[in-house]
Design a protein around this motif. Structure first.
Motif, mmCIF file in Angstrom:
data_model
loop_
_atom_site.group_PDB
_atom_site.id
_atom_site.type_symbol
_atom_site.label_atom_id
_atom_site.label_comp_id
_atom_site.label_asym_id
_atom_site.label_seq_id
_atom_site.Cartn_x
_atom_site.Cartn_y
_atom_site.Cartn_z
ATOM 1 N N GLU A 20 -0.881 15.368 -8.750
ATOM 2 C CA GLU A 20 -1.584 14.775 -9.882
ATOM 3 C C GLU A 20 -2.192 13.425 -9.511
ATOM 4 N N ARG A 21 -1.458 12.611 -8.765
ATOM 5 C CA ARG A 21 -1.995 11.302 -8.371
ATOM 6 C C ARG A 21 -3.197 11.451 -7.440
ATOM 7 N N LEU A 22 -3.102 12.370 -6.484
ATOM 8 C CA LEU A 22 -4.212 12.565 -5.553
ATOM 9 C C LEU A 22 -5.428 13.158 -6.266
ATOM 10 N N ALA A 23 -5.190 14.150 -7.116
ATOM 11 C CA ALA A 23 -6.303 14.783 -7.831
ATOM 12 C C ALA A 23 -7.002 13.787 -8.745
ATOM 13 N N GLU A 24 -6.240 13.034 -9.500
ATOM 14 C CA GLU A 24 -6.824 12.038 -10.396
ATOM 15 C C GLU A 24 -7.586 10.975 -9.610
ATOM 16 N N GLY A 25 -6.970 10.505 -8.513
ATOM 17 C CA GLY A 25 -7.627 9.491 -7.704
ATOM 18 C C GLY A 25 -8.940 9.980 -7.130
ATOM 19 N N LEU A 26 -8.971 11.226 -6.684
ATOM 20 C CA LEU A 26 -10.190 11.773 -6.108
ATOM 21 C C LEU A 26 -11.270 11.961 -7.168
ATOM 22 N N LEU A 27 -10.888 12.487 -8.314
ATOM 23 C CA LEU A 27 -11.874 12.779 -9.353
ATOM 24 C C LEU A 27 -12.445 11.512 -9.991
ATOM 25 N N LEU A 28 -11.638 10.446 -10.018
ATOM 26 C CA LEU A 28 -12.067 9.231 -10.709
ATOM 27 C C LEU A 28 -12.529 8.129 -9.760
ATOM 28 N N ALA A 29 -12.432 8.349 -8.467
ATOM 29 C CA ALA A 29 -12.774 7.300 -7.509
ATOM 30 C C ALA A 29 -14.224 6.867 -7.649
ATOM 31 N N GLU A 30 -14.423 5.567 -7.621
ATOM 32 C CA GLU A 30 -15.770 5.004 -7.670
ATOM 33 C C GLU A 30 -16.094 4.414 -6.301
ATOM 34 N N ARG A 31 -16.595 5.264 -5.440
ATOM 35 C CA ARG A 31 -17.020 4.862 -4.098
ATOM 36 C C ARG A 31 -18.479 5.273 -3.968
ATOM 37 N N PRO A 32 -19.388 4.329 -3.771
ATOM 38 C CA PRO A 32 -20.820 4.646 -3.809
ATOM 39 C C PRO A 32 -21.236 5.797 -2.907
ATOM 40 N N ARG A 33 -20.568 5.943 -1.748
ATOM 41 C CA ARG A 33 -21.021 6.960 -0.793
ATOM 42 C C ARG A 33 -20.109 8.184 -0.738
ATOM 43 N N LEU A 34 -19.079 8.188 -1.590
ATOM 44 C CA LEU A 34 -18.108 9.280 -1.517
ATOM 45 C C LEU A 34 -18.755 10.638 -1.737
ATOM 46 N N GLN A 35 -19.721 10.737 -2.637
ATOM 47 C CA GLN A 35 -20.325 12.025 -2.953
ATOM 48 C C GLN A 35 -21.009 12.655 -1.750
ATOM 49 N N ASP A 36 -21.347 11.855 -0.740
ATOM 50 C CA ASP A 36 -21.991 12.376 0.469
ATOM 51 C C ASP A 36 -20.990 12.857 1.516
ATOM 52 N N ALA A 37 -19.705 12.764 1.217
ATOM 53 C CA ALA A 37 -18.667 13.044 2.217
ATOM 54 C C ALA A 37 -18.794 14.457 2.785
ATOM 55 N N TYR A 38 -18.599 14.568 4.096
ATOM 56 C CA TYR A 38 -18.556 15.876 4.739
ATOM 57 C C TYR A 38 -17.126 16.267 5.120
ATOM 58 N N VAL A 39 -16.173 15.325 4.964
ATOM 59 C CA VAL A 39 -14.788 15.596 5.320
ATOM 60 C C VAL A 39 -13.880 14.643 4.544
ATOM 61 N N LEU A 40 -12.668 15.117 4.232
ATOM 62 C CA LEU A 40 -11.595 14.308 3.663
ATOM 63 C C LEU A 40 -10.385 14.405 4.579
ATOM 64 N N SER A 41 -9.535 13.413 4.519
ATOM 65 C CA SER A 41 -8.277 13.536 5.265
ATOM 66 C C SER A 41 -7.142 12.937 4.466
ATOM 67 N N LEU A 42 -5.999 13.591 4.552
ATOM 68 C CA LEU A 42 -4.779 13.120 3.909
ATOM 69 C C LEU A 42 -3.851 12.623 5.008
ATOM 70 N N TYR A 43 -3.733 11.299 5.104
ATOM 71 C CA TYR A 43 -2.917 10.664 6.131
ATOM 72 C C TYR A 43 -1.507 10.474 5.589
ATOM 73 N N VAL A 44 -0.520 11.083 6.261
ATOM 74 C CA VAL A 44 0.880 10.978 5.868
ATOM 75 C C VAL A 44 1.478 9.810 6.652
ATOM 76 N N ASP A 45 1.818 8.746 5.939
ATOM 77 C CA ASP A 45 2.202 7.466 6.537
ATOM 78 C C ASP A 45 3.721 7.287 6.439
ATOM 79 N N PHE A 46 4.387 7.304 7.601
ATOM 80 C CA PHE A 46 5.825 7.089 7.667
ATOM 81 C C PHE A 46 6.170 5.740 8.299
ATOM 82 N N ASP A 47 5.242 4.809 8.286
ATOM 83 C CA ASP A 47 5.473 3.528 8.962
ATOM 84 C C ASP A 47 6.713 2.809 8.446
ATOM 85 N N ASP A 48 7.020 2.955 7.161
ATOM 86 C CA ASP A 48 8.193 2.309 6.574
ATOM 87 C C ASP A 48 9.384 3.251 6.483
ATOM 88 N N GLY A 49 9.301 4.400 7.137
ATOM 89 C CA GLY A 49 10.379 5.382 7.110
ATOM 90 C C GLY A 49 10.105 6.495 6.124
#
Length: 204
Positions: A10-39
């Motif tokens: 839900e957080r990812l879907a909402e963030g993607l649908l509501l994101a205001e990034r001027p160039r996002l609509q032109d995107a040819y790729v997305l990536s989901l980075y799984v960050d374990f830097d803090d464990g």
């Protein structure tokens, strides 16, 4: 869906649908980075993107074309959204609910460790590595399911009006990255990425 996985979706879907990034609509790729830097007990997810304009800019600055196209560290500098951040990291995206649900999920998997237990584990590298590896593996499987749902539910199609590949990875694009990305995307959508991965990463 399991409560923690549902929250991530839900957080990812909402963030993607509501994101205001001027160039996002032109995107040819997305990536989901799984960050374990803090464990594993403080896992964060970052959703990144790249556009043709930024790709050409990177190439013009001397980056290798395949690397510039597919490696997220060379992409647009602003992320789309993130999950699991603390208030200190980003007040706008602070997500204490993620920390609570992650702890509950780890308990159900038999993988929860209190701060005191983690501190003790850190004094024994072998025991810490065993716990961290098990927790990471379980979380990576869960995240793969969440990412696949982003594709299958039509959220990405709704945001862009066309299919867009979604890569799933840690910092390195290891074997798990390729297999997870294959599971997440419709057949054929990541063919170019697969060719690049085999050329750049398969023997590392």
């Amino acid at each position: 869906m399991e409560p923690f996985a549902e929250h991530l979706y839900e957080r990812l879907a909402e963030g993607l649908l509501l994101a205001e990034r001027p160039r996002l609509q032109d995107a040819y790729v997305l990536s989901l980075y799984v960050d374990f830097d803090d464990g594993p007990h403080r896992m964060k997810l970052w959703l990144y993107y790249n556009t043709p304009d930024h790709l050409q800019q990177a190439i013009s600055q001397g980056e290798e074309p395949g690397e510039a196209r597919w490696y997220f560290a060379l992409w647009e500098p602003e992320f789309v959204t993130a999950v699991g951040l603390s208030r200190q990291e980003c007040d706008r995206l602070a997500d204490p609910e993620s920390h609570r649900l992650l702890a509950r999920w780890l308990r159900r998997q038999g993988l929860y460790r209190s701060p005191e237990e983690i501190a003790a584990l850190l004094e024994d590298a072998e025991r810490y590595d065993a716990w961290e590896t098990a927790a990471r593996r379980a979380l990576l499987n869960l995240v793969t399911g969440v990412a696949r749902r982003l594709q299958e539910s039509g959220v990405i199609l709704a945001r862009f009006g066309r299919p867009v590949p979604l890569l799933v990875h840690q910092w390195d694009y290891d074997d798990w990255c390729l297999e997870a990305t294959r599971l997440v995307n419709p057949p054929g959508l990541i063919a170019e990425f697969e060719q690049w991965w085999w050329h750049e990463w398969c023997c590392e």
